[in-house]
Design an enzyme around this catalytic site. Structure first.
Site, PDB file in Angstrom:
ATOM      1  NE  ARG A  83      42.708  27.499  40.296  1.00 40.61           N
ATOM      2  CZ  ARG A  83      41.599  27.406  39.611  1.00 40.61           C
ATOM      3  NH1 ARG A  83      41.369  28.261  38.653  1.00 40.61           N
ATOM      4  NH2 ARG A  83      40.733  26.473  39.863  1.00 40.61           N
ATOM      5  NE  ARG A  92      38.159  29.575  42.526  1.00 38.63           N
ATOM      6  CZ  ARG A  92      37.876  28.700  41.553  1.00 38.63           C
ATOM      7  NH1 ARG A  92      38.095  29.019  40.311  1.00 38.63           N
ATOM      8  NH2 ARG A  92      37.397  27.539  41.843  1.00 38.63           N
ATOM      9  CG  ASP A  95      39.193  30.414  37.917  1.00 36.22           C
ATOM     10  OD1 ASP A  95      40.019  29.530  37.656  1.00 36.22           O
ATOM     11  OD2 ASP A  95      38.049  30.156  38.259  1.00 36.22           O
ATOM     12  CG  ASP A  97      37.720  30.101  33.471  1.00 36.45           C
ATOM     13  OD1 ASP A  97      38.610  29.288  33.769  1.00 36.45           O
ATOM     14  OD2 ASP A  97      36.757  30.366  34.219  1.00 36.45           O
TER      15      ASP A  97
HETATM   16  N1  LIG Z   1      30.516  34.723  41.273  1.00 39.84           N
HETATM   17  C1  LIG Z   1      31.373  33.745  40.907  1.00 39.84           C
HETATM   18  N2  LIG Z   1      31.127  32.472  41.275  1.00 39.84           N
HETATM   19  C2  LIG Z   1      32.011  31.513  40.908  1.00 39.84           C
HETATM   20  N3  LIG Z   1      31.994  30.158  41.136  1.00 39.84           N
HETATM   21  C3  LIG Z   1      33.093  29.655  40.562  1.00 39.84           C
HETATM   22  S1  LIG Z   1      33.515  28.006  40.588  1.00 39.84           S
HETATM   23  N4  LIG Z   1      33.835  30.619  39.966  1.00 39.84           N
HETATM   24  C4  LIG Z   1      35.091  30.415  39.255  1.00 39.84           C
HETATM   25  C5  LIG Z   1      34.800  30.458  37.762  1.00 39.84           C
HETATM   26  O1  LIG Z   1      35.759  29.804  37.020  1.00 39.84           O
HETATM   27  C6  LIG Z   1      33.174  31.802  40.166  1.00 39.84           C
HETATM   28  C7  LIG Z   1      33.425  33.152  39.782  1.00 39.84           C
HETATM   29  O2  LIG Z   1      34.411  33.508  39.123  1.00 39.84           O
HETATM   30  N5  LIG Z   1      32.491  34.076  40.177  1.00 39.84           N
END
Ligand SMILES: Nc1nc2nc(S)n(CCO)c2c(=O)[nH]1
Length: 158
Positions: A83, A92, A95, A97
């Site tokens: 990442r 990225r 991710d 989380d």
């Molecule tokens: N659709 C979508 N939009 C996002 N914006 C971020 S920042 N992220 C990263 C979330 O940690 C995302 C995601 O995982 N999906």
């Protein structure tokens, strides 16, 4: 053992491969068992919109790790899968989380649980609802929470 939920996302490279590898790494840990995996969802980017669509998935685990040990391992997986934080909210490879950990709550900036933005994110709530229909937040059932979310820009990948 504690029940936890992890939210995974990727919008660079072979997105599904990155998610599959992350889930494999999660399940390979001796103190983590992956119990459920949601469908994969292709989702339009939220926040920083000048980037590729994401592929998102939510995973239910049983673990004997502490919340901080779980966070550390999630960060290890992100490092392993290369990442890169080029732009904070930007593209990225992976991710991972920590969304929920039993009924544990923490407002520590290092580890905020429940994840502070999860309840407003359809790309988290819709896959989470698929595998955990009894989740509540402050007494509000997940089904009700989803009713009030914009569900556009989310496509289940068969
Ligand atoms: N659709 C979508 N939009 C996002 N914006 C971020 S920042 N992220 C990263 C979330 O940690 C995302 C995601 O995982 N999906």
């Amino acid at each position: 053992m504690a029940k936890g939920y992890l939210g995974l996302g990727s919008n660079m490279g072979d997105k599904k491969e990155y998610l599959d590898q992350a889930i494999e790494q999660i399940n390979q840990h001796p103190s983590i068992t992956v119990k459920k995996v949601s469908s994969y969802y292709e989702t339009d980017p939220i926040g920083y919109t000048e980037q590729d669509v994401f592929l998102n998935v939510v995973v239910e685990i049983d673990t004997s790790l502490s919340p901080y040990e779980l966070l550390a391992y999630c960060n290890e997986i992100e490092e392993l899968l290369k990442r890169k934080r080029i732009i904070r909210w930007g593209p990225r490879t992976i991710d991972v989380d920590v969304l929920l950990y039993e009924n544990y709550t923490s407002d520590d900036e290092k580890l905020t649980v429940p994840h502070p933005r999860m309840w407003k994110r359809a790309f988290v709530m819709i896959p989470l609802y698929e595998i955990a229909k009894d989740i509540t937040n402050n007494g509000e059932h997940i089904g009700e929470i989803i009713k009030n979310l914009c569900k556009e820009g989310i496509r289940k990948v068969d």
